[in-house]
Design an enzyme around this catalytic site. Structure first.
Site, short mmCIF file in Angstrom:
data_model
loop_
_atom_site.label_atom_id
_atom_site.label_comp_id
_atom_site.label_asym_id
_atom_site.label_seq_id
_atom_site.Cartn_x
_atom_site.Cartn_y
_atom_site.Cartn_z
N ALA A 69 -5.22 -7.29 13.03
CA ALA A 69 -3.99 -7.98 12.62
C ALA A 69 -4.22 -9.28 11.86
CB ALA A 69 -3.12 -8.25 13.84
N THR A 70 -5.47 -9.72 11.73
CA THR A 70 -5.66 -11.04 11.14
C THR A 70 -6.01 -11.00 9.65
OG1 THR A 70 -7.95 -11.01 11.89
CG2 THR A 70 -6.34 -12.16 13.28
N PHE A 93 -4.02 -5.46 5.50
CA PHE A 93 -2.81 -4.73 5.88
C PHE A 93 -2.24 -5.25 7.20
CE2 PHE A 93 -4.65 -0.44 4.11
CZ PHE A 93 -4.76 -1.00 2.85
N ARG A 143 -10.39 -9.32 16.54
CA ARG A 143 -11.56 -9.95 17.17
C ARG A 143 -11.53 -11.47 17.04
NH1 ARG A 143 -16.44 -7.71 14.18
NH2 ARG A 143 -14.87 -7.86 12.56
N ASN A 200 -4.68 0.07 12.69
CA ASN A 200 -5.01 -0.40 11.34
C ASN A 200 -6.47 -0.81 11.21
OD1 ASN A 200 -4.58 -1.94 8.70
ND2 ASN A 200 -5.12 -3.59 10.12
N SER A 217 -6.44 6.91 4.61
CA SER A 217 -6.76 6.52 3.24
C SER A 217 -6.66 7.77 2.36
CB SER A 217 -8.20 6.00 3.20
OG SER A 217 -8.67 5.91 1.87
N TYR A 272 -17.32 6.95 5.08
CA TYR A 272 -15.99 6.31 5.05
C TYR A 272 -14.91 7.37 4.88
CZ TYR A 272 -11.89 3.70 3.78
OH TYR A 272 -10.60 3.21 3.75
N LEU A 287 -5.72 2.76 -3.91
CA LEU A 287 -6.33 1.49 -4.35
C LEU A 287 -5.43 0.30 -3.97
CD1 LEU A 287 -8.81 0.58 -6.19
CD2 LEU A 287 -7.11 0.40 -8.02
N GLY A 315 -5.57 -3.90 -3.73
CA GLY A 315 -6.31 -5.12 -4.03
C GLY A 315 -5.85 -6.28 -3.16
C1 8X3 Z 1 -9.24 2.67 0.50
C2 8X3 Z 1 -9.18 3.50 -0.74
O1 8X3 Z 1 -10.42 4.46 -2.69
O2 8X3 Z 1 -11.42 2.55 -1.65
O3 8X3 Z 1 -9.23 3.42 1.65
O4 8X3 Z 1 -11.47 4.67 -0.54
S1 8X3 Z 1 -10.70 3.79 -1.40
#
Ligand code: 8X3
Length: 250
Positions: A10-11, A14, A34, A83, A136, A149, A181, A183
């Site tokens: 939460a810090t 998102f 954390r 999250n 994602s 990932y 994406l 930013g």
């Molecule tokens: C974030 C999107 O494209 O960097 O989860 O995997 S990406």
């Protein structure tokens, strides 16, 4: 109706945007993360609608103890937003660090399981609740360097759908949120081990989504009428699209 919403991670990014948005929407937020100093700063900013809770989602015992350690007035968690998550590295799989892989699985997969396991039974017992898992676009669309990932986010998406299968017949909702994406967060700086220049290059020449956009999507799904369940919500910026399959030509 004012909801009690627990947000992990939460810090930053998102999580912080969601905490702000949910408080603005009139809800209460248990902000779990954390970094205690950052949690305190968030509460100083947002006030008594925020309960800071220092937590590492990879610590299974700490997460299991969480429901019993919340103050009595905060124990009925209406919404869990899973999250907390991260990407580490963008090298190809054969050059990737095993420690990075383990860390991504620990946070993105095991941490999310710990939280769900700790909070879901009470939701089912009350026949009220909503789990929002932050996945994602990488869950579905592979890209070079995505390996663990992307696979960890595939777990999140499939776990969400399987949770829904178990929960049908109850009023507990499950939503898998799949941003593309985005930013303006720590995501890429973390991925590139603190290299802000390389992180910045990910977004060069784009108008990416922002953390506030993701908070907007989360706010929408949790405020829908109780009979509406958004199963999966894939969100990309206008400048992004799923790509063609790769063909390596000689
Ligand atoms: C974030 C999107 O494209 O960097 O989860 O995997 S990406």
């Amino acid at each position: 109706m004012a909801l009690t919403i627990l947000v992990t991670g939460a810090t930053a990014g998102f999580g912080a945007a969601m905490a702000r948005r949910f408080v603005r929407d009139g809800h209460r937020v248990i902000a779990a993360a954390r970094r205690t100093d950052r949690l305190q700063a968030l509460q100083a900013d947002l006030g008594v609608a925020v309960l800071p809770f220092t937590l590492d989602v990879t610590d299974a015992a700490a997460v299991a103890a969480l429901p019993g350690s919340l103050p009595a007035a905060w124990r009925e968690v209406d919404v869990l937003v899973n999250n907390a998550g991260l990407a580490l590295g963008l090298d190809p799989a054969h050059k990737a660090s095993l420690a990075d892989w383990d860390r991504m699985v620990a946070v993105n997969v095991s941490g999310l399981m710990h939280m769900t396991h700790a909070l879901l039974p009470a939701m089912v017992e009350r026949n009220r609740g909503h789990i929002v898992n932050v996945s994602s676009t990488a869950a579905l669309y592979p890209y070079p360097g995505g390996h663990v990932y992307g696979a960890s986010k595939s777990f999140v998406t499939q776990f969400s759908l399987n949770l829904k299968a178990d929960l049908v017949g109850t009023s507990v909702r499950v939503t898998d949120l799949e941003p593309g994406l985005v930013g303006g967060t720590e995501f890429s700086v973390t991925r590139f081990g603190g290299d802000a220049t390389r992180a910045g290059s990910v977004y060069a020449g784009t108008v990416p989504l922002t953390a506030d956009d993701i908070a907007e999507a989360a706010s929408w799904v949790i405020n829908l009428p109780p009979h509406m369940n958004v199963n999966r919500l894939e969100v990309m910026p206008t400048c992004q699209a799923p790509g063609p399959l790769a063909i390596k030509r000689a």
